[in-house]
Write a protein that holds these residues in place. Structure first.
Motif, PDB file in Angstrom:
ATOM      1  N   MET A  63       0.798  -1.217  -0.048  1.00 27.76           N
ATOM      2  CA  MET A  63       0.124  -0.007   0.124  1.00 27.76           C
ATOM      3  C   MET A  63       0.890   1.242  -0.167  1.00 27.76           C
ATOM      4  N   LEU A  64       0.333   2.204  -0.850  1.00 30.61           N
ATOM      5  CA  LEU A  64       0.972   3.609  -0.992  1.00 30.61           C
ATOM      6  C   LEU A  64       0.148   4.453  -0.220  1.00 30.61           C
ATOM      7  N   GLN A  65       0.533   5.516   0.357  1.00 27.26           N
ATOM      8  CA  GLN A  65      -0.289   6.483   1.010  1.00 27.26           C
ATOM      9  C   GLN A  65       0.179   7.856   0.567  1.00 27.26           C
ATOM     10  N   ILE A  66      -0.881   8.636   0.237  1.00 20.56           N
ATOM     11  CA  ILE A  66      -0.346   9.922  -0.417  1.00 20.56           C
ATOM     12  C   ILE A  66      -1.213  11.216   0.518  1.00 20.56           C
ATOM     13  N   GLN A  67      -0.771  11.623   1.323  1.00 21.00           N
ATOM     14  CA  GLN A  67      -1.187  12.728   1.846  1.00 21.00           C
ATOM     15  C   GLN A  67      -1.079  14.215   1.619  1.00 21.00           C
ATOM     16  N   PRO A  68      -1.972  15.006   0.551  1.00 29.50           N
ATOM     17  CA  PRO A  68      -1.700  16.255   0.173  1.00 29.50           C
ATOM     18  C   PRO A  68      -1.488  17.116   1.190  1.00 29.50           C
ATOM     19  N   TRP A  69      -0.498  18.081   0.713  1.00 26.66           N
ATOM     20  CA  TRP A  69      -0.413  19.397   1.629  1.00 26.66           C
ATOM     21  C   TRP A  69      -1.848  20.327   1.663  1.00 26.66           C
ATOM     22  N   ASP A  70      -2.305  20.204   0.407  1.00 24.38           N
ATOM     23  CA  ASP A  70      -3.593  20.964   0.156  1.00 24.38           C
ATOM     24  C   ASP A  70      -4.686  20.080   0.181  1.00 24.38           C
ATOM     25  N   ARG A  71      -5.582  20.210   0.865  1.00 26.07           N
ATOM     26  CA  ARG A  71      -6.734  19.109   0.886  1.00 26.07           C
ATOM     27  C   ARG A  71      -7.463  19.097  -0.446  1.00 26.07           C
ATOM     28  N   SER A  72      -7.505  20.329  -1.068  1.00 28.05           N
ATOM     29  CA  SER A  72      -8.325  20.602  -2.347  1.00 28.05           C
ATOM     30  C   SER A  72      -7.524  19.841  -3.368  1.00 28.05           C
ATOM     31  N   MET A  73      -6.334  19.460  -3.184  1.00 35.00           N
ATOM     32  CA  MET A  73      -5.755  18.658  -4.497  1.00 35.00           C
ATOM     33  C   MET A  73      -6.102  17.262  -4.544  1.00 35.00           C
ATOM     34  N   ILE A  74      -6.847  16.416  -3.609  1.00 36.79           N
ATOM     35  CA  ILE A  74      -7.255  15.255  -3.574  1.00 36.79           C
ATOM     36  C   ILE A  74      -7.974  14.669  -4.742  1.00 36.79           C
ATOM     37  N   LYS A  75      -8.788  15.640  -5.331  1.00 38.19           N
ATOM     38  CA  LYS A  75      -9.466  15.270  -6.661  1.00 38.19           C
ATOM     39  C   LYS A  75      -8.387  15.157  -7.629  1.00 38.19           C
ATOM     40  N   ALA A  76      -7.648  16.144  -7.773  1.00 40.47           N
ATOM     41  CA  ALA A  76      -6.708  16.350  -8.813  1.00 40.47           C
ATOM     42  C   ALA A  76      -5.475  15.009  -8.857  1.00 40.47           C
ATOM     43  N   ILE A  77      -5.297  14.833  -7.691  1.00 41.08           N
ATOM     44  CA  ILE A  77      -4.238  13.681  -7.550  1.00 41.08           C
ATOM     45  C   ILE A  77      -4.962  12.161  -8.013  1.00 41.08           C
ATOM     46  N   GLU A  78      -6.179  12.186  -7.659  1.00 40.40           N
ATOM     47  CA  GLU A  78      -7.033  10.998  -7.962  1.00 40.40           C
ATOM     48  C   GLU A  78      -7.116  10.939  -9.303  1.00 40.40           C
ATOM     49  N   LYS A  79      -7.368  11.826 -10.161  1.00 32.49           N
ATOM     50  CA  LYS A  79      -7.462  11.960 -11.488  1.00 32.49           C
ATOM     51  C   LYS A  79      -6.485  11.612 -12.249  1.00 32.49           C
ATOM     52  N   ALA A  80      -5.202  12.317 -11.732  1.00 31.02           N
ATOM     53  CA  ALA A  80      -3.771  12.106 -12.258  1.00 31.02           C
ATOM     54  C   ALA A  80      -3.657  10.235 -12.295  1.00 31.02           C
ATOM     55  N   ILE A  81      -3.841   9.877 -10.994  1.00 31.88           N
ATOM     56  CA  ILE A  81      -3.540   8.392 -10.924  1.00 31.88           C
ATOM     57  C   ILE A  81      -4.406   7.709 -11.860  1.00 31.88           C
ATOM     58  N   MET A  82      -5.603   7.843 -11.973  1.00 33.31           N
ATOM     59  CA  MET A  82      -6.559   7.164 -12.559  1.00 33.31           C
ATOM     60  C   MET A  82      -6.144   7.307 -14.216  1.00 33.31           C
ATOM     61  N   THR A  83      -5.785   8.302 -14.517  1.00 34.29           N
ATOM     62  CA  THR A  83      -5.350   8.710 -15.934  1.00 34.29           C
ATOM     63  C   THR A  83      -4.014   7.988 -16.279  1.00 34.29           C
ATOM     64  N   SER A  84      -3.314   7.517 -15.441  1.00 33.75           N
ATOM     65  CA  SER A  84      -1.891   7.058 -15.378  1.00 33.75           C
ATOM     66  C   SER A  84      -2.046   5.815 -16.102  1.00 33.75           C
ATOM     67  N   GLU A  85      -0.816   5.324 -16.475  1.00 32.40           N
ATOM     68  CA  GLU A  85      -0.659   3.801 -16.659  1.00 32.40           C
ATOM     69  C   GLU A  85      -0.540   2.601 -15.481  1.00 32.40           C
ATOM     70  N   LEU A  86      -0.520   3.321 -14.430  1.00 29.08           N
ATOM     71  CA  LEU A  86      -0.484   2.574 -13.137  1.00 29.08           C
ATOM     72  C   LEU A  86      -1.420   1.502 -12.957  1.00 29.08           C
ATOM     73  N   GLY A  87      -2.698   1.650 -13.403  1.00 23.68           N
ATOM     74  CA  GLY A  87      -4.032   0.658 -13.507  1.00 23.68           C
ATOM     75  C   GLY A  87      -4.335   0.182 -12.098  1.00 23.68           C
ATOM     76  N   ILE A  88      -4.366   1.274 -11.008  1.00 20.15           N
ATOM     77  CA  ILE A  88      -4.780   0.981  -9.750  1.00 20.15           C
ATOM     78  C   ILE A  88      -5.694   2.150  -9.468  1.00 20.15           C
TER      79      ILE A  88
END
Length: 184
Positions: A63-88
């Motif tokens: 498991m990896l855990q990402i704690q954004p310094w700015d909570r408003s970034m959660i959606k942007a981080i989620e979107k970036a991970i989902m559109t990446s080739e990570l497949g998770i």
């Protein structure tokens, strides 16, 4: 003469460094923060590496855990991970994002091992291209009477030894990563 060889040695070393960086982004069954290295987040209009918008930790082996310094970034981080080739798919609880890596199948491990081998071969080709460029440059210098024929032979021999050493290091890196991937 030594400084002319140094230029080509640096190029070969950079090729090896790039290969090792690539290997760092290939996951091998356990969570590794480097799998996120190439993912960019839209941070107020600027593509920014995930490492620069939050803290990444490994609370459990898969498991990896990402704690954004700015909570408003959660959606942007989620979107970036989902559109990446990570497949998770990321899990978000409002303050942190968790990435849970599934256990890898034998088939997936073999595919990753093949990919590692391909990257290793590409690095070897790049190193051999540097050797070819070096030999061409040395031959031009000899034709222009900047170096003697003996110096040319010595430089070609040195660049060949350097090439052999670098290719050996590529093979070692491929073997290490393949073992890591195939270990259950």
């Amino acid at each position: 003469m030594q400084d002319k060889l140094k230029v080509y040695e640096d190029k070969m070393t950079r090729t090896l460094d790039v290969l090792k960086d690539d290997f760092g982004s290939i996951r091998a069954g356990r969570a590794n923060p480097h799998v996120l290295d190439k993912i960019r987040v839209d941070y107020y209009g600027t593509p920014t590496p995930i490492q620069q918008v939050g803290n990444i930790s490994v609370p459990e082996p898969r498991m990896l855990q990402i704690q954004p310094w700015d909570r408003s970034m959660i959606k942007a981080i989620e979107k970036a991970i989902m559109t990446s080739e990570l497949g998770i798919n990321p899990n978000n609880d409002g303050s942190v994002i968790r990435l849970i890596f599934p256990e890898m199948t034998e088939e997936r491990r073999k595919d990753l091992a093949k990919d590692v081998k391909k990257k290793g071969e590409a690095a070897k080709v790049a190193i051999r291209n540097v050797r070819r460029d070096a030999n061409d440059a040395f031959k031009k210098m000899e034709k222009a009477d900047e170096i003697s024929e003996d110096d040319l032979d010595k430089m070609i021999e040195k660049i060949q030894k350097l090439t052999d050493k670098m290719i050996e290091q590529v093979d070692k890196a491929v073997d290490v990563k393949t073992k890591e991937i195939m270990t259950v």
